[in-house]
Design a protein around this motif. Structure first.
Motif, PDB file in Angstrom:
ATOM      1  N   THR A 184       0.839  -1.205   0.000  1.00  0.00           N
ATOM      2  CA  THR A 184       0.000   0.000   0.000  1.00  0.00           C
ATOM      3  C   THR A 184       0.874   1.255   0.000  1.00  0.00           C
ATOM      4  O   THR A 184       1.998   1.240   0.499  1.00  0.00           O
ATOM      5  N   ARG A 185       0.323   2.328  -0.545  1.00  0.00           N
ATOM      6  CA  ARG A 185       0.997   3.628  -0.499  1.00  0.00           C
ATOM      7  C   ARG A 185       0.110   4.686   0.126  1.00  0.00           C
ATOM      8  O   ARG A 185       0.547   5.808   0.356  1.00  0.00           O
ATOM      9  N   TYR A 186      -1.154   4.338   0.368  1.00  0.00           N
ATOM     10  CA  TYR A 186      -2.111   5.319   0.860  1.00  0.00           C
ATOM     11  C   TYR A 186      -2.620   4.924   2.245  1.00  0.00           C
ATOM     12  O   TYR A 186      -2.917   3.761   2.509  1.00  0.00           O
ATOM     13  N   THR A 187      -2.734   5.913   3.119  1.00  0.00           N
ATOM     14  CA  THR A 187      -3.118   5.677   4.500  1.00  0.00           C
ATOM     15  C   THR A 187      -4.460   4.971   4.617  1.00  0.00           C
ATOM     16  O   THR A 187      -4.614   4.070   5.450  1.00  0.00           O
ATOM     17  N   ALA A 188      -5.438   5.354   3.806  1.00  0.00           N
ATOM     18  CA  ALA A 188      -6.763   4.724   3.898  1.00  0.00           C
ATOM     19  C   ALA A 188      -6.663   3.218   3.670  1.00  0.00           C
ATOM     20  O   ALA A 188      -7.300   2.425   4.377  1.00  0.00           O
ATOM     21  N   GLU A 189      -5.850   2.802   2.709  1.00  0.00           N
ATOM     22  CA  GLU A 189      -5.664   1.362   2.440  1.00  0.00           C
ATOM     23  C   GLU A 189      -4.947   0.683   3.596  1.00  0.00           C
ATOM     24  O   GLU A 189      -5.290  -0.441   3.984  1.00  0.00           O
ATOM     25  N   THR A 190      -3.939   1.339   4.131  1.00  0.00           N
ATOM     26  CA  THR A 190      -3.175   0.774   5.251  1.00  0.00           C
ATOM     27  C   THR A 190      -4.068   0.564   6.460  1.00  0.00           C
ATOM     28  O   THR A 190      -4.033  -0.492   7.100  1.00  0.00           O
ATOM     29  N   LEU A 191      -4.891   1.573   6.778  1.00  0.00           N
ATOM     30  CA  LEU A 191      -5.786   1.458   7.926  1.00  0.00           C
ATOM     31  C   LEU A 191      -6.775   0.317   7.746  1.00  0.00           C
ATOM     32  O   LEU A 191      -7.040  -0.450   8.680  1.00  0.00           O
ATOM     33  N   SER A 192      -7.325   0.197   6.551  1.00  0.00           N
ATOM     34  CA  SER A 192      -8.274  -0.881   6.269  1.00  0.00           C
ATOM     35  C   SER A 192      -7.623  -2.244   6.496  1.00  0.00           C
ATOM     36  O   SER A 192      -8.204  -3.143   7.122  1.00  0.00           O
ATOM     37  N   SER A 193      -6.395  -2.406   6.019  1.00  0.00           N
ATOM     38  CA  SER A 193      -5.676  -3.662   6.187  1.00  0.00           C
ATOM     39  C   SER A 193      -5.386  -3.949   7.660  1.00  0.00           C
ATOM     40  O   SER A 193      -5.582  -5.069   8.141  1.00  0.00           O
ATOM     41  N   LEU A 194      -4.924  -2.939   8.390  1.00  0.00           N
ATOM     42  CA  LEU A 194      -4.613  -3.122   9.808  1.00  0.00           C
ATOM     43  C   LEU A 194      -5.861  -3.479  10.607  1.00  0.00           C
ATOM     44  O   LEU A 194      -5.826  -4.374  11.463  1.00  0.00           O
ATOM     45  N   GLN A 195      -6.964  -2.801  10.330  1.00  0.00           N
ATOM     46  CA  GLN A 195      -8.185  -3.073  11.090  1.00  0.00           C
ATOM     47  C   GLN A 195      -8.731  -4.464  10.796  1.00  0.00           C
ATOM     48  O   GLN A 195      -9.294  -5.110  11.673  1.00  0.00           O
ATOM     49  N   THR A 196      -8.524  -4.938   9.570  1.00  0.00           N
ATOM     50  CA  THR A 196      -8.934  -6.304   9.237  1.00  0.00           C
ATOM     51  C   THR A 196      -8.019  -7.332   9.901  1.00  0.00           C
ATOM     52  O   THR A 196      -8.475  -8.351  10.435  1.00  0.00           O
ATOM     53  N   SER A 197      -6.725  -7.047   9.894  1.00  0.00           N
ATOM     54  CA  SER A 197      -5.738  -8.004  10.428  1.00  0.00           C
ATOM     55  C   SER A 197      -5.693  -8.047  11.950  1.00  0.00           C
ATOM     56  O   SER A 197      -5.306  -9.063  12.526  1.00  0.00           O
ATOM     57  N   PHE A 198      -6.066  -6.940  12.590  1.00  0.00           N
ATOM     58  CA  PHE A 198      -5.948  -6.842  14.047  1.00  0.00           C
ATOM     59  C   PHE A 198      -7.279  -6.415  14.659  1.00  0.00           C
ATOM     60  O   PHE A 198      -7.394  -5.341  15.255  1.00  0.00           O
ATOM     61  N   ALA A 199      -8.268  -7.255  14.496  1.00  0.00           N
ATOM     62  CA  ALA A 199      -9.599  -6.972  15.050  1.00  0.00           C
ATOM     63  C   ALA A 199      -9.498  -6.797  16.561  1.00  0.00           C
ATOM     64  O   ALA A 199      -8.801  -7.554  17.243  1.00  0.00           O
ATOM     65  N   GLY A 200     -10.167  -5.791  17.074  1.00  0.00           N
ATOM     66  CA  GLY A 200     -10.168  -5.561  18.518  1.00  0.00           C
ATOM     67  C   GLY A 200      -9.098  -4.617  19.004  1.00  0.00           C
ATOM     68  O   GLY A 200      -9.124  -4.192  20.163  1.00  0.00           O
ATOM     69  N   VAL A 201      -8.135  -4.271  18.143  1.00  0.00           N
ATOM     70  CA  VAL A 201      -7.135  -3.259  18.500  1.00  0.00           C
ATOM     71  C   VAL A 201      -7.747  -1.885  18.239  1.00  0.00           C
ATOM     72  O   VAL A 201      -8.376  -1.656  17.205  1.00  0.00           O
ATOM     73  N   ARG A 202      -7.592  -0.983  19.201  1.00  0.00           N
ATOM     74  CA  ARG A 202      -8.095   0.391  19.045  1.00  0.00           C
ATOM     75  C   ARG A 202      -6.970   1.245  18.445  1.00  0.00           C
ATOM     76  O   ARG A 202      -6.045   1.639  19.150  1.00  0.00           O
ATOM     77  N   PHE A 203      -7.039   1.482  17.153  1.00  0.00           N
ATOM     78  CA  PHE A 203      -6.013   2.269  16.475  1.00  0.00           C
ATOM     79  C   PHE A 203      -6.336   3.759  16.544  1.00  0.00           C
ATOM     80  O   PHE A 203      -7.498   4.160  16.478  1.00  0.00           O
ATOM     81  N   VAL A 204      -5.281   4.563  16.667  1.00  0.00           N
ATOM     82  CA  VAL A 204      -5.372   6.021  16.614  1.00  0.00           C
ATOM     83  C   VAL A 204      -4.351   6.492  15.590  1.00  0.00           C
ATOM     84  O   VAL A 204      -3.169   6.137  15.687  1.00  0.00           O
ATOM     85  N   TRP A 205      -4.790   7.263  14.611  1.00  0.00           N
ATOM     86  CA  TRP A 205      -3.847   7.819  13.646  1.00  0.00           C
ATOM     87  C   TRP A 205      -3.206   9.056  14.259  1.00  0.00           C
ATOM     88  O   TRP A 205      -3.902   9.947  14.769  1.00  0.00           O
ATOM     89  N   LEU A 206      -1.879   9.126  14.224  1.00  0.00           N
ATOM     90  CA  LEU A 206      -1.129  10.240  14.788  1.00  0.00           C
ATOM     91  C   LEU A 206      -0.543  11.088  13.675  1.00  0.00           C
ATOM     92  O   LEU A 206      -0.059  10.547  12.675  1.00  0.00           O
ATOM     93  N   MET A 207      -0.553  12.398  13.877  1.00  0.00           N
ATOM     94  CA  MET A 207       0.083  13.284  12.904  1.00  0.00           C
ATOM     95  C   MET A 207       0.474  14.591  13.569  1.00  0.00           C
ATOM     96  O   MET A 207      -0.098  14.979  14.587  1.00  0.00           O
ATOM     97  N   GLY A 208       1.462  15.243  12.974  1.00  0.00           N
ATOM     98  CA  GLY A 208       1.817  16.582  13.393  1.00  0.00           C
ATOM     99  C   GLY A 208       0.835  17.583  12.798  1.00  0.00           C
ATOM    100  O   GLY A 208       0.140  17.299  11.817  1.00  0.00           O
ATOM    101  N   ALA A 209       0.788  18.768  13.408  1.00  0.00           N
ATOM    102  CA  ALA A 209      -0.134  19.802  12.945  1.00  0.00           C
ATOM    103  C   ALA A 209       0.111  20.185  11.493  1.00  0.00           C
ATOM    104  O   ALA A 209      -0.816  20.573  10.777  1.00  0.00           O
TER     105      ALA A 209
END
Length: 197
Positions: free
Chosen positions: A86-111
């Motif tokens: 993947t190169r795009y955050t939306a795709e990465t998040l979708s994959s992570l949420q599918t692979s790690f059900a039950g983990v509460r993910f928070v996207w972090l970024m600088g201002a």
């Protein structure tokens, strides 16, 4: 390497080219662990940033430097995006949420990233899929808080005093926190020639 994450964990995700990693990344990560009450932070060292015309240093070099600089055992350095293609955050998040059900993910970024977040692929979908923790960066507070993304999702903003609740909030939810600044950037390091091209 499979990420050692399990259901019930609150996990921050800090994505970027890390070209190169510097003390600002380390400081931001430590602040995020505390302010957002996270169990882990994963640095997602990307193959490349679609918004940048110039390619980064090799992934191997960037991973090595990140591991050398970030020594906190709660922080995992990962080439997840390269491994799953993947190169795009939306795709990465979708994959992570599918692979790690039950983990509460928070996207972090600088201002600085919130300021131009509306340029990201499927940025509104990102807001709808995970809580977002935004950390102050030198010179970016006002432009970030008046950005298109901040205005559009203003009713979902959590106060800085309640930042420790962010990982428990259903998306969309976001929080901007102030923190002591570390005036360093990857761009400045590359300009000074202190990092391989």
């Amino acid at each position: 390497m499979r990420l050692p994450l399990r259901a019930g964990m609150s996990v921050g995700l800090l994505g970027g080219s890390f070209d190169p990693t510097h003390q600002g990344h380390v400081h931001l990560t430590r602040m995020a662990l505390t302010r957002f009450a996270l169990d882990r932070v994963v640095w997602l060292v990307s193959p490349g940033n679609p918004l940048k015309s110039r390619g980064p240093a090799s992934l191997e070099d960037r991973m090595d430097r990140a591991k050398a600089l970030m020594k906190d055992p709660r922080v995992l350095i990962s080439d997840y995006e390269s491994r799953i293609g993947t190169r795009y955050t939306a795709e990465t998040l979708s994959s992570l949420q599918t692979s790690f059900a039950g983990v509460r993910f928070v996207w972090l970024m600088g201002a600085d990233n919130l300021h131009q977040f509306h340029r990201w692929d499927r940025w509104q979908q990102i807001f709808q899929s995970v809580p977002i923790g935004v950390l102050a960066r030198p010179g970016w507070r006002q432009s970030a808080l008046h950005s298109r993304a901040a205005r559009q999702f203003r009713q979902y903003r959590l106060s800085g005093r309640a930042s420790h609740l962010l990982a428990q909030m259903p998306p969309p939810a976001w929080c901007f926190v102030n923190m002591p600044m570390v005036p360093v950037s990857s761009t400045d390091i590359r300009k000074q020639g202190a990092w391989r091209s």
